[in-house]
Design an enzyme around this catalytic site. Sequence first.
Site, PDB file in Angstrom:
ATOM      1  CB  SER A   1      -0.933   0.006   1.219  1.00 14.81           C
ATOM      2  OG  SER A   1      -0.187  -0.207   2.402  1.00 14.81           O
TER       3      SER A   1
ATOM      4  CG  ASN B   1      -4.084  -4.940  13.031  1.00 19.48           C
ATOM      5  OD1 ASN B   1      -3.521  -4.851  11.937  1.00 19.48           O
ATOM      6  ND2 ASN B   1      -4.481  -6.093  13.541  1.00 19.48           N
TER       7      ASN B   1
ATOM      8  CB  THR C   1     -41.565  24.251  -9.039  1.00 19.72           C
ATOM      9  OG1 THR C   1     -42.662  24.669  -9.847  1.00 19.72           O
ATOM     10  CG2 THR C   1     -41.556  25.080  -7.759  1.00 19.72           C
ATOM     11  CG  HIS C   2     -42.197  20.837 -11.936  1.00 21.32           C
ATOM     12  ND1 HIS C   2     -42.435  19.496 -11.711  1.00 21.32           N
ATOM     13  CD2 HIS C   2     -42.950  21.512 -11.036  1.00 21.32           C
ATOM     14  CE1 HIS C   2     -43.318  19.364 -10.728  1.00 21.32           C
ATOM     15  NE2 HIS C   2     -43.638  20.577 -10.294  1.00 21.32           N
TER      16      HIS C   2
ATOM     17  CB  SER D   1     -15.702  26.565 -29.106  1.00 20.75           C
ATOM     18  OG  SER D   1     -15.602  25.826 -30.304  1.00 20.75           O
TER      19      SER D   1
ATOM     20  CE  LYS E   1     -20.615  26.206 -27.459  1.00 24.75           C
ATOM     21  NZ  LYS E   1     -20.753  24.754 -27.498  1.00 24.75           N
TER      22      LYS E   1
ATOM     23  CG  ASN F   1     -17.948  25.778 -24.316  1.00 26.84           C
ATOM     24  OD1 ASN F   1     -19.052  26.168 -24.701  1.00 26.84           O
ATOM     25  ND2 ASN F   1     -17.028  25.291 -25.126  1.00 26.84           N
TER      26      ASN F   1
ATOM     27  CD  GLU G   1     -19.663  21.860 -19.623  1.00 26.20           C
ATOM     28  OE1 GLU G   1     -20.076  21.032 -20.433  1.00 26.20           O
ATOM     29  OE2 GLU G   1     -18.863  22.776 -19.907  1.00 26.20           O
TER      30      GLU G   1
ATOM     31  CE1 TYR H   1      -6.251  -3.454   8.777  1.00 24.87           C
ATOM     32  CE2 TYR H   1      -5.359  -5.659   8.486  1.00 24.87           C
ATOM     33  CZ  TYR H   1      -5.466  -4.351   8.075  1.00 24.87           C
ATOM     34  OH  TYR H   1      -4.787  -3.922   6.960  1.00 24.87           O
TER      35      TYR H   1
ATOM     36  CD  GLN I   1      -2.865  -2.509   2.139  1.00 31.43           C
ATOM     37  OE1 GLN I   1      -2.221  -2.770   3.126  1.00 31.43           O
ATOM     38  NE2 GLN I   1      -2.600  -3.031   0.949  1.00 31.43           N
TER      39      GLN I   1
ATOM     40  CE  LYS J   1      -4.343   3.147   5.087  1.00 31.20           C
ATOM     41  NZ  LYS J   1      -5.061   1.853   4.938  1.00 31.20           N
TER      42      LYS J   1
HETATM   43  N1  ARG Z   1      -1.141  -1.348   5.286  1.00 28.83           N
HETATM   44  C1  ARG Z   1      -2.084  -1.880   6.208  1.00 28.83           C
HETATM   45  C2  ARG Z   1      -3.425  -1.169   6.019  1.00 28.83           C
HETATM   46  O1  ARG Z   1      -3.446  -0.151   5.429  1.00 28.83           O
HETATM   47  C3  ARG Z   1      -1.607  -1.690   7.598  1.00 28.83           C
HETATM   48  C4  ARG Z   1      -2.161  -2.673   8.602  1.00 28.83           C
HETATM   49  C5  ARG Z   1      -1.589  -4.013   8.383  1.00 28.83           C
HETATM   50  N2  ARG Z   1      -2.004  -4.919   9.391  1.00 28.83           N
HETATM   51  C6  ARG Z   1      -1.930  -6.229   9.236  1.00 28.83           C
HETATM   52  N3  ARG Z   1      -2.341  -6.957  10.198  1.00 28.83           N
HETATM   53  N4  ARG Z   1      -1.512  -6.764   8.132  1.00 28.83           N
HETATM   54  O2  ARG Z   1      -4.463  -1.634   6.437  1.00 28.83           O
END
Ligand code: ARG
Length: 466
Positions: free
Chosen positions: A29, A116, A161-162, A283, A289, A291, A296, A323, A328, A331
């Site tokens: 990650s 964790n 409205t509408h 354009s 034009k 735009n 948008e 967990y 993961q 993110k």
């Molecule tokens: N990179 C992991 C995550 O974002 C970190 C936690 C990893 N924990 C584990 N027990 N493998 O979730």
Amino acid sequence: MSDKKASNQMWGGRFASGPAAIMEAINASIGFDKKLYAQDIRGSVAHSEMLAETGIISGDDQQKIAHGLNTILREIEDSKFEFSTRLEDIHMNVEARLADLIGPAAGRLHTARSRNDQVALDFRLWVKDEFNRVAVALKGLIAVFVERAEQHAGTVMPGFTHLQTAQPVTFGHHCMAYVEMFARDLSRVRDAIERMDESPLGAAALAGTGFPIDRFQTAKALGFREPTRNSLDSVSDRDYALEFLSVASICATHLSRLAEEIVIWSTPQFGFVRLSDSFSTGSSIMPQKKNPDAAELVRAKTGRVNGHLIGLLTVMKGLPLTYSKDMQEDKEAVFDAAETLDLMIAAMTGMVGDMTINEQAMKKAAGSGYSTATDLADWLVRSLGMPFREAHHVTGRAVALAESKKVGLEKLTIEDLKSIHDGITEDVFSVLSVQNSVKSRTSFGGTAPAEVRKQIRYWKKRLAKA
Ligand code: ARG
């Protein structure tokens, strides 16, 4: 057998080196969680200080750890840090570098902690910071709308409205509708911060720890109100990420509705607003034009933000406590939604602040489409004591007559109106103009300029405190 031989034809390409490379690619990650470096280091410094104060590690080791972590922070910020996919994530990248820098003492940092609770902490810190950034941005956007409302408290435009002309309103009133919407978003941000303001650090892998740690100390040091109260929940909870995405989706949806209005208003057919050159493009082939690209794109990017919410809800929905590596995947959704939302708010703040309002076009449109028909009906109720349903019917006949004569209601003669109902007097003309129509809507929260100004005063006071 070399890695190369272990690969097979089907994997091919970038995975030519076999299962180990595939595992590394799916498992790592670091490509995205390096964004958490500052939070990771902050969390580790606070953890090490607590470990030293509770006598779990020596003060000497703590100093080395803190010093090493600060060096790493600088290395990353100066782009001198080498991130390694083999080391999976930001936590292991930092820890491995710490071992390079300070030797065996580095190994003591992870006492009474697990990745964790570490990742739960880092991500919470990041989301909290982002919530605060969004709050500042929203305040800026709201301020622009309040300012535009002040300039245009008396500027008449059609209310719809509408998307059909309904009744005249003021542009200031319309702007204040967005103030209400974005202020609700701001209050959602505040509520979410309040709920997430607990530190998961010290939950360890899932069950807590036998070391005599002080979770209240780390919570305080990291700016949280208090520590979380259940170690299992601490490492499996991603509500703060889901709430961020929910808040972001609702806010993006508001921005998208606004974007849609700007797209419509800036057409030559409407001509209510003219976007500044900074927020529109020409354009390459049609010289006439202009735009509304930025609007948008705000409208379109809402799809991305909303998609991330559904994405993470779907990741979380099947996970047993506590967990699982699935988490993961939280993110990238949040990072992208955050970056997207920040940009959307900035673009809208710029666009609304810069656009030119065409008061003439708004006023002209406000009077079309028999927008004062309700005013006529209300006059019949007020002046002739007619039941509203009957007044509605009489007004319908007046509209039909005006339509057949191809004129507005205010252009009907008194004879025309008397032919529909002989009780009608000249006085009726006082309500048939859009200006008078708007001025008469003085109910609390109504569109009368005086009422709009009252609401502007209310929000200015409230936002000064916010
Ligand atoms: N990179 C992991 C995550 O974002 C970190 C936690 C990893 N924990 C584990 N027990 N493998 O979730």
